[in-house]
Structure formats: structure tokens, C-alpha cells
Design a protein around this motif. Structure first.
Motif, short mmCIF file in Angstrom:
data_model
loop_
_atom_site.label_atom_id
_atom_site.label_comp_id
_atom_site.label_asym_id
_atom_site.label_seq_id
_atom_site.Cartn_x
_atom_site.Cartn_y
_atom_site.Cartn_z
N THR A 1 0.96 -0.84 -0.14
CA THR A 1 0.18 -0.09 0.36
C THR A 1 0.52 1.30 -0.20
OG1 THR A 1 -0.27 0.03 1.98
CG2 THR A 1 -1.61 -0.98 0.91
N ALA A 2 2.38 0.86 0.98
CA ALA A 2 2.81 1.97 0.54
C ALA A 2 3.20 2.24 -0.90
CB ALA A 2 4.42 2.10 1.80
N TYR A 3 3.61 1.47 -1.65
CA TYR A 3 4.39 1.61 -3.36
C TYR A 3 3.58 2.11 -3.81
CZ TYR A 3 8.33 -1.64 -1.43
OH TYR A 3 9.69 -2.35 -1.26
N ARG A 4 2.38 1.56 -3.25
CA ARG A 4 1.03 2.83 -4.03
C ARG A 4 0.92 4.36 -4.03
NH1 ARG A 4 -3.13 0.14 -2.64
NH2 ARG A 4 -2.58 -2.33 -3.55
N LYS A 5 0.77 4.49 -2.93
CA LYS A 5 0.50 5.87 -3.11
C LYS A 5 1.61 6.27 -2.95
CE LYS A 5 -2.42 5.00 1.35
NZ LYS A 5 -2.53 5.56 2.89
N ILE A 6 2.93 5.86 -2.74
CA ILE A 6 4.22 6.68 -3.31
C ILE A 6 4.97 6.51 -4.93
CG2 ILE A 6 5.22 7.31 -1.21
CD1 ILE A 6 7.79 5.02 -1.11
N GLY A 7 4.36 5.66 -5.65
CA GLY A 7 4.13 5.39 -6.77
C GLY A 7 5.57 4.94 -7.11
N VAL A 8 6.02 3.81 -6.50
CA VAL A 8 7.61 3.11 -7.22
C VAL A 8 6.53 2.30 -6.80
CG1 VAL A 8 8.65 4.27 -5.62
CG2 VAL A 8 7.70 2.87 -4.28
N THR A 9 7.22 0.84 -7.27
CA THR A 9 7.13 -1.39 -7.97
C THR A 9 8.37 -1.73 -7.69
OG1 THR A 9 8.06 -0.36 -10.03
CG2 THR A 9 5.76 -0.40 -10.03
N THR A 10 9.58 -1.01 -6.71
CA THR A 10 10.13 -1.87 -6.04
C THR A 10 11.60 -1.15 -5.01
OG1 THR A 10 12.33 -0.60 -7.23
CG2 THR A 10 11.22 -2.31 -8.61
N ARG A 11 11.79 -1.65 -4.15
CA ARG A 11 12.23 -1.61 -3.32
C ARG A 11 13.42 -1.10 -3.38
NH1 ARG A 11 11.52 -5.03 0.64
NH2 ARG A 11 12.86 -4.27 3.05
N VAL A 12 14.14 -0.40 -4.23
CA VAL A 12 15.29 0.31 -4.30
C VAL A 12 14.62 1.43 -4.62
CG1 VAL A 12 16.91 0.67 -6.54
CG2 VAL A 12 16.54 -1.93 -5.54
N GLN A 13 13.32 1.43 -5.29
CA GLN A 13 13.03 3.18 -5.77
C GLN A 13 11.71 3.22 -4.32
OE1 GLN A 13 9.99 1.34 -8.48
NE2 GLN A 13 10.95 2.34 -10.02
N ALA A 14 11.65 2.15 -3.85
CA ALA A 14 11.10 2.99 -1.99
C ALA A 14 12.11 3.36 -1.33
CB ALA A 14 10.56 1.60 -1.16
N VAL A 15 13.29 2.48 -1.57
CA VAL A 15 14.32 3.20 -0.34
C VAL A 15 15.12 4.96 -1.10
CG1 VAL A 15 17.57 2.88 -0.48
CG2 VAL A 15 15.39 0.36 0.08
N LEU A 16 15.23 5.00 -2.38
CA LEU A 16 15.46 5.69 -2.88
C LEU A 16 14.39 6.93 -1.76
CD1 LEU A 16 16.91 5.25 -6.10
CD2 LEU A 16 18.46 5.99 -4.68
N TRP A 17 13.63 7.23 -2.76
CA TRP A 17 12.36 8.01 -2.10
C TRP A 17 12.28 8.57 -1.05
CZ3 TRP A 17 8.40 7.81 1.24
CH2 TRP A 17 7.29 9.20 1.43
N GLY A 18 12.84 6.87 -0.58
CA GLY A 18 12.71 7.43 1.36
C GLY A 18 14.36 8.15 1.68
N VAL A 19 14.75 7.68 1.07
CA VAL A 19 16.88 8.44 0.86
C VAL A 19 15.89 10.44 1.18
CG1 VAL A 19 18.64 8.66 0.52
CG2 VAL A 19 18.12 6.83 0.89
N HIS A 20 15.36 10.49 -0.10
CA HIS A 20 15.02 11.43 -0.04
C HIS A 20 14.31 12.90 0.15
CE1 HIS A 20 16.73 11.81 -3.92
NE2 HIS A 20 16.88 10.93 -4.00
N GLN A 21 13.18 11.43 1.55
CA GLN A 21 12.16 12.24 2.29
C GLN A 21 13.03 12.05 3.55
OE1 GLN A 21 9.07 13.45 1.41
NE2 GLN A 21 9.48 13.08 -0.76
N GLY A 22 14.13 12.00 3.54
CA GLY A 22 15.15 11.99 4.83
C GLY A 22 15.34 10.84 5.69
#
Length: 90
Positions: free
Chosen positions: A49-70
Motif C-alpha cells: 500500500t505504501a508503494y502504491r501511495k508513493i508511486g514506486v514498484t520496487t524496493r530500490v525505488q522505495a529506498v531512494l524515495w525514503g532517502v529523498h524524504q530524509g
């Protein structure tokens, strides 16, 4: 629809944010489950559900999103004011 370019930590529920923060910091689903006292299938649901909300499909993309969000512990994002002349688009 929220995309990874516009999604922020405020778009996630507190539990989704907990899970994404742990993903960003390299924890496995089993480690996240143990830390949050949740089953692995529940963790997978939060991740999905978090991936859907943040617009990512892979764990690597989620990690990069998280890094950019601090969300990466122990590091601070430092943005360079301008790219070097050799890297700028013509």
C-alpha cells in the motif's frame, strides 16, 4: 493519484511510514516484522500500500524515495547548488 514526485511522508499512515523508514534503512521484511511485532504478511501488505501511495514498484525505488524524504538514519541529504559546467545540458 499521488506519484513519487509529489508524495511526501504525510501521504502515508503512521504504520506505513514506520515500515518504509525501516525498508529505507535496509531492514528485511522479517526484521521489520520482529521490530514492529507484526507478521511478515502484514508487513508485505503495508509495503504494497505504501508503494502504491508513493508511486514506486520496487524496493530500490522505495529506498531512494525514503532517502529523498530524509528517512535514512545517520545521513543528511546535501544538494549541490548547480551541476558542474561539464554536466549541464546544452
Amino acid at each position: 493519484m499521488i506519484t513519487h514526485r509529489t508524495a511526501t511522508v504525510h501521504d502515508l499512515t503512521p504504520r506505513e511510514l514506520d515500515v518504509i523508514q525501516l525498508v529505507t534503512n535496509g531492514r528485511s521484511n522479517h526484521e521489520i516484522g520482529a521490530e514492529l511485532y507484526l507478521g511478515v504478511n502484514t508487513i508485505k501488505t503495508y509495503i504494497r500500500t505504501a508503494y502504491r501511495k508513493i508511486g514506486v514498484t520496487t524496493r530500490v525505488q522505495a529506498v531512494l524515495w525514503g532517502v529523498h524524504q530524509g528517512l535514512l538514519e545517520g545521513y543528511e541529504i546535501v544538494q549541490k547548488p548547480d551541476a558542474p559546467q561539464s554536466l549541464r545540458a546544452s
